[in-house]
Each structure stands twice: as C-alpha cells, then as structure tokens.
Design a protein around this motif. Structure first.
Motif, PDB file in Angstrom:
ATOM      1  N   SER A 126       0.841  -1.194   0.000  1.00 15.37           N
ATOM      2  CA  SER A 126       0.000   0.000   0.000  1.00 15.37           C
ATOM      3  C   SER A 126       0.880   1.250   0.000  1.00 15.37           C
ATOM      4  O   SER A 126       0.464   2.299   0.448  1.00 15.37           O
ATOM      5  CB  SER A 126      -0.936  -0.014   1.203  1.00 15.37           C
ATOM      6  N   GLN A 127       2.093   1.098  -0.511  1.00 17.16           N
ATOM      7  CA  GLN A 127       3.075   2.180  -0.504  1.00 17.16           C
ATOM      8  C   GLN A 127       2.496   3.475  -1.091  1.00 17.16           C
ATOM      9  O   GLN A 127       2.671   4.532  -0.518  1.00 17.16           O
ATOM     10  CB  GLN A 127       4.309   1.750  -1.277  1.00 17.16           C
ATOM     11  N   TYR A 128       1.823   3.387  -2.236  1.00 20.14           N
ATOM     12  CA  TYR A 128       1.292   4.587  -2.863  1.00 20.14           C
ATOM     13  C   TYR A 128       0.214   5.231  -1.994  1.00 20.14           C
ATOM     14  O   TYR A 128       0.147   6.450  -1.878  1.00 20.14           O
ATOM     15  CB  TYR A 128       0.728   4.288  -4.252  1.00 20.14           C
ATOM     16  N   PHE A 129      -0.616   4.419  -1.385  1.00 18.60           N
ATOM     17  CA  PHE A 129      -1.647   4.960  -0.507  1.00 18.60           C
ATOM     18  C   PHE A 129      -1.000   5.594   0.726  1.00 18.60           C
ATOM     19  O   PHE A 129      -1.398   6.668   1.166  1.00 18.60           O
ATOM     20  CB  PHE A 129      -2.621   3.855  -0.087  1.00 18.60           C
ATOM     21  N   ASP A 130       0.004   4.904   1.282  1.00 23.38           N
ATOM     22  CA  ASP A 130       0.702   5.420   2.460  1.00 23.38           C
ATOM     23  C   ASP A 130       1.367   6.764   2.166  1.00 23.38           C
ATOM     24  O   ASP A 130       1.393   7.650   3.020  1.00 23.38           O
ATOM     25  CB  ASP A 130       1.770   4.427   2.936  1.00 23.38           C
ATOM     26  N   LEU A 131       1.887   6.902   0.970  1.00 19.45           N
ATOM     27  CA  LEU A 131       2.562   8.129   0.572  1.00 19.45           C
ATOM     28  C   LEU A 131       1.650   9.344   0.739  1.00 19.45           C
ATOM     29  O   LEU A 131       2.092  10.421   1.131  1.00 19.45           O
ATOM     30  CB  LEU A 131       3.019   8.004  -0.879  1.00 19.45           C
ATOM     31  N   PHE A 132       0.362   9.136   0.475  1.00 20.48           N
ATOM     32  CA  PHE A 132      -0.614  10.228   0.579  1.00 20.48           C
ATOM     33  C   PHE A 132      -1.494  10.101   1.825  1.00 20.48           C
ATOM     34  O   PHE A 132      -2.489  10.806   1.960  1.00 20.48           O
ATOM     35  CB  PHE A 132      -1.485  10.287  -0.675  1.00 20.48           C
ATOM     36  N   ASN A 133      -1.111   9.174   2.712  1.00 20.19           N
ATOM     37  CA  ASN A 133      -1.849   8.947   3.949  1.00 20.19           C
ATOM     38  C   ASN A 133      -3.328   8.678   3.665  1.00 20.19           C
ATOM     39  O   ASN A 133      -4.216   9.304   4.247  1.00 20.19           O
ATOM     40  CB  ASN A 133      -1.680  10.127   4.922  1.00 20.19           C
ATOM     41  N   LEU A 134      -3.568   7.722   2.759  1.00 22.83           N
ATOM     42  CA  LEU A 134      -4.921   7.351   2.363  1.00 22.83           C
ATOM     43  C   LEU A 134      -5.141   5.862   2.630  1.00 22.83           C
ATOM     44  O   LEU A 134      -4.193   5.080   2.584  1.00 22.83           O
ATOM     45  CB  LEU A 134      -5.133   7.621   0.868  1.00 22.83           C
ATOM     46  N   PRO A 135      -6.387   5.470   2.873  1.00 20.97           N
ATOM     47  CA  PRO A 135      -6.653   4.040   3.042  1.00 20.97           C
ATOM     48  C   PRO A 135      -6.487   3.314   1.712  1.00 20.97           C
ATOM     49  O   PRO A 135      -6.803   3.863   0.656  1.00 20.97           O
ATOM     50  CB  PRO A 135      -8.117   4.008   3.509  1.00 20.97           C
ATOM     51  N   ALA A 136      -6.005   2.098   1.766  1.00 22.05           N
ATOM     52  CA  ALA A 136      -5.778   1.306   0.556  1.00 22.05           C
ATOM     53  C   ALA A 136      -7.097   0.663   0.128  1.00 22.05           C
ATOM     54  O   ALA A 136      -7.342  -0.516   0.348  1.00 22.05           O
ATOM     55  CB  ALA A 136      -4.707   0.246   0.796  1.00 22.05           C
ATOM     56  N   THR A 137      -7.955   1.475  -0.483  1.00 26.63           N
ATOM     57  CA  THR A 137      -9.260   1.014  -0.945  1.00 26.63           C
ATOM     58  C   THR A 137      -9.515   1.528  -2.355  1.00 26.63           C
ATOM     59  O   THR A 137      -8.948   2.540  -2.771  1.00 26.63           O
ATOM     60  CB  THR A 137     -10.397   1.520  -0.039  1.00 26.63           C
ATOM     61  N   PHE A 138     -10.398   0.831  -3.065  1.00 28.01           N
ATOM     62  CA  PHE A 138     -10.753   1.293  -4.404  1.00 28.01           C
ATOM     63  C   PHE A 138     -11.542   2.586  -4.333  1.00 28.01           C
ATOM     64  O   PHE A 138     -11.294   3.522  -5.083  1.00 28.01           O
ATOM     65  CB  PHE A 138     -11.543   0.222  -5.167  1.00 28.01           C
ATOM     66  N   ALA A 139     -12.496   2.635  -3.418  1.00 26.75           N
ATOM     67  CA  ALA A 139     -13.308   3.847  -3.249  1.00 26.75           C
ATOM     68  C   ALA A 139     -12.407   4.911  -2.639  1.00 26.75           C
ATOM     69  O   ALA A 139     -11.985   4.798  -1.492  1.00 26.75           O
ATOM     70  CB  ALA A 139     -14.505   3.563  -2.349  1.00 26.75           C
ATOM     71  N   LEU A 140     -12.104   5.913  -3.416  1.00 26.81           N
ATOM     72  CA  LEU A 140     -11.120   6.908  -3.003  1.00 26.81           C
ATOM     73  C   LEU A 140     -11.661   8.302  -3.279  1.00 26.81           C
ATOM     74  O   LEU A 140     -12.217   8.554  -4.354  1.00 26.81           O
ATOM     75  CB  LEU A 140      -9.837   6.676  -3.810  1.00 26.81           C
ATOM     76  N   ASP A 141     -11.502   9.182  -2.321  1.00 26.16           N
ATOM     77  CA  ASP A 141     -11.904  10.568  -2.509  1.00 26.16           C
ATOM     78  C   ASP A 141     -10.801  11.260  -3.314  1.00 26.16           C
ATOM     79  O   ASP A 141      -9.723  11.557  -2.792  1.00 26.16           O
ATOM     80  CB  ASP A 141     -12.100  11.245  -1.149  1.00 26.16           C
ATOM     81  N   THR A 142     -11.067  11.495  -4.596  1.00 25.40           N
ATOM     82  CA  THR A 142     -10.032  12.052  -5.465  1.00 25.40           C
ATOM     83  C   THR A 142      -9.717  13.505  -5.131  1.00 25.40           C
ATOM     84  O   THR A 142      -8.608  13.959  -5.413  1.00 25.40           O
ATOM     85  CB  THR A 142     -10.415  11.912  -6.953  1.00 25.40           C
ATOM     86  N   THR A 143     -10.639  14.209  -4.508  1.00 28.09           N
ATOM     87  CA  THR A 143     -10.359  15.583  -4.090  1.00 28.09           C
ATOM     88  C   THR A 143      -9.287  15.572  -3.002  1.00 28.09           C
ATOM     89  O   THR A 143      -8.350  16.372  -3.025  1.00 28.09           O
ATOM     90  CB  THR A 143     -11.640  16.278  -3.589  1.00 28.09           C
ATOM     91  N   THR A 144      -9.416  14.641  -2.065  1.00 29.97           N
ATOM     92  CA  THR A 144      -8.413  14.497  -1.013  1.00 29.97           C
ATOM     93  C   THR A 144      -7.089  14.044  -1.616  1.00 29.97           C
ATOM     94  O   THR A 144      -6.027  14.556  -1.243  1.00 29.97           O
ATOM     95  CB  THR A 144      -8.892  13.498   0.063  1.00 29.97           C
TER      96      THR A 144
END
Length: 167
Positions: A2-20
């Motif tokens: 989940s490196q890419y998600f961790d980089l942006f401090n986001l949960p590793a899920t498909f449903a993603l808030d693209t504004t965040t």
C-alpha cells in the motif's frame, strides 16, 4: 504494497476521494520538488528527483480508477493485466463487436454525430464499470475485479480510438 496509498496517507481502498488525493498530492509534491533541493548536495538532489518521480507515479496510478484497481489487485498477487488473461464474458464480447462495428461505420462515413453518440455510450459503460469495480472490491471478489479491469482497459482503448476519429 500500500506504498502509494501510504505516501498520501490514504486508506488502501478502491473507493477513493479524489479531491483528497489531489490535495495530498500537491502537498507531498511541493515538499519534495527538486527545485527545493537545488542548493543541496548532488546526492540530496538525486534523492529529491527520485522521490518526485515516485510521487508523480503514485498519483497517476491512484488517480485513474483502472490503474488503482490493478495496483490493489497486484498487492493481492493478482496481475489483472497479465497477457495470459484474455478471456471475456460472452455478453461483453458481443457488445465489444457491436461497438467496434459502430466505430468502423462511423469512421468510414466521417459521421461525427455517430462518433459522439458512441463516445457517450462508452462513457456510460465506463461509469457503470467503475461502480461494479467498487462493488467487487467491497465484496472482496478479486477475480471479478480483475476481469472488470480488463474490460475497462478495452473501454479506455475504444474511447481513445473514438477521440482520434473525431475531427
């Protein structure tokens, strides 16, 4: 993975808030922008360049729903885009042939209205596919998600071909 998600401090899920995602990308990219390291050592400049490249790649991957899905599947050991995965559902194959025929006819006739209608139809199919992907990940059905990624790649390619055919 989940490196890419961790980089942006986001949960590793498909449903993603693209504004965040967009906001966090800008913040992280600003922190490691190579220009900030211009007066630093060659090593630090190289590190900043590598980090900037990683941040940009992570953003591109997570921003695109199909790339994000493929990335999540890869974390589960599933290569959705592997060349050996070429099977599609019969209904999708029939729809694919219809779309290809419509594109060929519209292209041959230089029918801009038909091309625009087809583009709108493909856009609707992409939107529906993203909803199906969201459900597949929510239901933890990775094989279904992988098949949807492959269908989505076809839809993206077809949409690009339509755009290229438009005047």
């Amino acid at each position: 993975m989940s490196q890419y998600f961790d980089l942006f401090n986001l949960p590793a899920t498909f449903a993603l808030d693209t504004t965040t995602l967009d906001a966090r990308y800008r913040a992280v990219a600003a922190q490691c922008h190579p220009d900030k390291f211009a007066a630093r050592s060659a090593f630090e400049q190289k590190q900043a360049m590598m980090m900037s490249t990683t941040v940009n790649e992570a953003y591109r991957t997570l921003k695109d729903p199909l790339n994000r899905a493929a990335y999540l599947l890869q974390a589960q050991g599933i290569e959705a885009d592997a060349p050996e995965h070429t099977q599609f559902a019969p209904a999708f194959l029939m729809q694919q042939m219809d779309w290809r025929e419509t594109l060929a006819e519209a292209r041959a006739a230089a029918d801009e209205a038909a091309l625009n209608n087809l583009a709108a139809e493909i856009h609707d199919a992409q939107t529906a596919l993203y909803r199906q992907l969201d459900t597949a990940f929510a239901n933890n059905t990775p094989a279904e998600a992988a098949a949807l990624v492959r269908e989505g790649r076809f839809l993206n390619k077809l949409q690009q071909e339509i755009q290229a055919a438009l005047p």
